[in-house]
Design a protein around this motif. Structure first.
Motif, PDB file in Angstrom:
ATOM      1  N   LEU A  13       0.743  -1.168  -0.032  1.00 27.54           N
ATOM      2  CA  LEU A  13       0.060   0.197   0.219  1.00 27.54           C
ATOM      3  C   LEU A  13       0.789   1.147   0.094  1.00 27.54           C
ATOM      4  O   LEU A  13       0.438   2.218  -0.721  1.00 27.54           O
ATOM      5  CB  LEU A  13      -0.854  -0.039   1.140  1.00 27.54           C
ATOM      6  N   TYR A  14       1.974   1.295   0.794  1.00 23.38           N
ATOM      7  CA  TYR A  14       2.792   2.490   1.050  1.00 23.38           C
ATOM      8  C   TYR A  14       3.506   2.770  -0.363  1.00 23.38           C
ATOM      9  O   TYR A  14       3.929   3.886  -0.895  1.00 23.38           O
ATOM     10  CB  TYR A  14       3.760   2.479   1.957  1.00 23.38           C
ATOM     11  N   PHE A  15       3.905   1.467  -1.033  1.00 27.88           N
ATOM     12  CA  PHE A  15       4.571   1.441  -2.286  1.00 27.88           C
ATOM     13  C   PHE A  15       3.669   2.110  -3.451  1.00 27.88           C
ATOM     14  O   PHE A  15       4.087   2.993  -4.168  1.00 27.88           O
ATOM     15  CB  PHE A  15       5.055   0.145  -2.874  1.00 27.88           C
ATOM     16  N   ILE A  16       2.416   1.893  -3.577  1.00 27.97           N
ATOM     17  CA  ILE A  16       1.573   2.375  -4.525  1.00 27.97           C
ATOM     18  C   ILE A  16       1.529   3.791  -4.239  1.00 27.97           C
ATOM     19  O   ILE A  16       1.317   4.863  -5.358  1.00 27.97           O
ATOM     20  CB  ILE A  16       0.134   1.637  -4.473  1.00 27.97           C
ATOM     21  N   CYS A  17       1.241   4.028  -2.805  1.00 27.67           N
ATOM     22  CA  CYS A  17       1.028   5.543  -2.511  1.00 27.67           C
ATOM     23  C   CYS A  17       2.367   6.379  -2.917  1.00 27.67           C
ATOM     24  O   CYS A  17       2.155   7.426  -3.524  1.00 27.67           O
ATOM     25  CB  CYS A  17       0.929   5.812  -0.836  1.00 27.67           C
ATOM     26  N   ASP A  18       3.427   5.751  -2.718  1.00 32.45           N
ATOM     27  CA  ASP A  18       4.741   6.580  -3.025  1.00 32.45           C
ATOM     28  C   ASP A  18       5.013   6.805  -4.395  1.00 32.45           C
ATOM     29  O   ASP A  18       5.254   7.671  -5.088  1.00 32.45           O
ATOM     30  CB  ASP A  18       5.781   5.653  -2.291  1.00 32.45           C
ATOM     31  N   SER A  19       4.485   5.578  -4.981  1.00 37.28           N
ATOM     32  CA  SER A  19       4.786   5.479  -6.665  1.00 37.28           C
ATOM     33  C   SER A  19       3.863   6.551  -7.311  1.00 37.28           C
ATOM     34  O   SER A  19       4.189   7.360  -8.260  1.00 37.28           O
ATOM     35  CB  SER A  19       4.112   4.333  -7.413  1.00 37.28           C
ATOM     36  N   VAL A  20       2.526   6.792  -6.913  1.00 31.55           N
ATOM     37  CA  VAL A  20       1.661   7.915  -7.531  1.00 31.55           C
ATOM     38  C   VAL A  20       1.801   9.354  -6.947  1.00 31.55           C
ATOM     39  O   VAL A  20       1.475  10.158  -7.596  1.00 31.55           O
ATOM     40  CB  VAL A  20       0.270   7.266  -7.295  1.00 31.55           C
ATOM     41  N   HIS A  21       2.566   9.066  -5.977  1.00 29.64           N
ATOM     42  CA  HIS A  21       2.741  10.598  -5.274  1.00 29.64           C
ATOM     43  C   HIS A  21       4.221  11.308  -5.832  1.00 29.64           C
ATOM     44  O   HIS A  21       4.168  12.403  -6.192  1.00 29.64           O
ATOM     45  CB  HIS A  21       2.775  10.474  -3.897  1.00 29.64           C
ATOM     46  N   ALA A  56       6.574   9.433  -8.040  1.00 30.58           N
ATOM     47  CA  ALA A  56       7.018   8.720  -8.899  1.00 30.58           C
ATOM     48  C   ALA A  56       8.802   8.407  -9.196  1.00 30.58           C
ATOM     49  O   ALA A  56       9.292   8.705 -10.145  1.00 30.58           O
ATOM     50  CB  ALA A  56       6.868   9.314 -10.381  1.00 30.58           C
ATOM     51  N   ALA A  57       9.047   8.046  -8.047  1.00 34.41           N
ATOM     52  CA  ALA A  57      10.684   7.700  -7.824  1.00 34.41           C
ATOM     53  C   ALA A  57      10.924   6.475  -8.555  1.00 34.41           C
ATOM     54  O   ALA A  57      10.070   5.708  -8.722  1.00 34.41           O
ATOM     55  CB  ALA A  57      10.986   7.660  -6.378  1.00 34.41           C
ATOM     56  N   PRO A  58      12.197   6.162  -8.888  1.00 33.28           N
ATOM     57  CA  PRO A  58      12.924   5.106  -9.387  1.00 33.28           C
ATOM     58  C   PRO A  58      12.403   3.743  -8.580  1.00 33.28           C
ATOM     59  O   PRO A  58      12.097   3.922  -7.231  1.00 33.28           O
ATOM     60  CB  PRO A  58      14.094   4.963  -9.270  1.00 33.28           C
TER      61      PRO A  58
END
Length: 233
Positions: A148-156, A158-160
């Motif tokens: 869940l945190y990975f998805i949040c971080d990805s859409v927020h 867009a880090a590698p």
């Protein structure tokens, strides 16, 4: 006073309608997953059970996660930018396409870890080794929150992907209280909706779960920003 109350009710009903519509898009994109899950729960033959199981394993990275990335992306825009809740379909489809490769790669990674955990659990006798069963539950919870945190971080941000995986994992332990609150809220919400009516859980659980996860992540992100601000000055 009467007009103010009416506008308040109108705003609330519009927000609920938007959330239901967003959850509807998420369910629509996950229609193959729902059909396979139905075949797994109510199989007509062993062959259908095996087909549904293999189909679900394949559809987790290729169907479920891309739609979930898009769901989280729309919810993040509502919470962070306070965007008007309009043109949901177009925004959902654009985020679906933009995050498709990343979501498939994440699905393969987290799906492999989940299968590894499931295979380990099958070797556990929960009556003779209760501590191992509790440990399995703990690791499963960590894996869920990590995703869940990975998805949040990805859409927020867009880090590698490698950086996002490492950062989202350590966020769990950097903010343990927030993580426990998120797990408790998601568990209680799912249980409440299922007890009220299983259909209600299907209609709104996805969008409410994404709202809880995005809000929790944004609180942690803002807290980290506030701590870093004095160091930069």
């Amino acid at each position: 006073m009467g007009n103010e109350r009416w506008y308040r009710w109108y705003g609330a009903s519009q927000a609920i309608a938007s959330m239901l519509l967003l959850n509807g898009y998420w369910l629509l994109f996950n229609l193959p997953v729902l059909l396979l899950a139905f075949g797994l729960i109510f199989p007509s033959s062993p062959r259908q059970f095996l087909f549904s199981l293999v189909g679900l394993i394949i559809s987790f990275p290729s169907i479920l996660l891309p739609a979930t990335f898009a769901l989280f992306g729309v919810m993040r825009r509502w919470l962070y930018y306070q965007e008007p809740r309009q043109a949901i379909g177009g925004t959902f489809w654009r985020l679906y396409r933009e995050n498709y490769r990343r979501s498939v790669a994440a699905g393969l990674f987290f799906g492999s870890l989940a299968l590894l955990l499931l295979g380990s659990y099958r070797q556990i006798d929960s009556f003779q080794l209760p501590l191992l069963a509790v440990g399995y539950l703990f690791l499963s919870s960590i894996l869920l929150v990590w995703l869940l945190y990975f998805i949040c971080d990805s859409v927020h941000l867009a880090a590698p992907m490698r950086l996002a995986l490492i950062k989202s994992f350590f966020i769990i332990f950097w903010a343990p209280l927030q993580t426990l609150m998120l797990l408790g809220l998601l568990s209680g919400l799912a249980l409440l909706l299922v007890l009220i009516h299983p259909l209600l859980a299907g209609l709104i659980l996805g969008v409410l779960g994404s709202q809880c996860a995005c809000y929790s992540y944004l609180r942690i992100f803002q807290k980290a920003q506030a701590k870093a601000a004095p160091a930069d000055e």
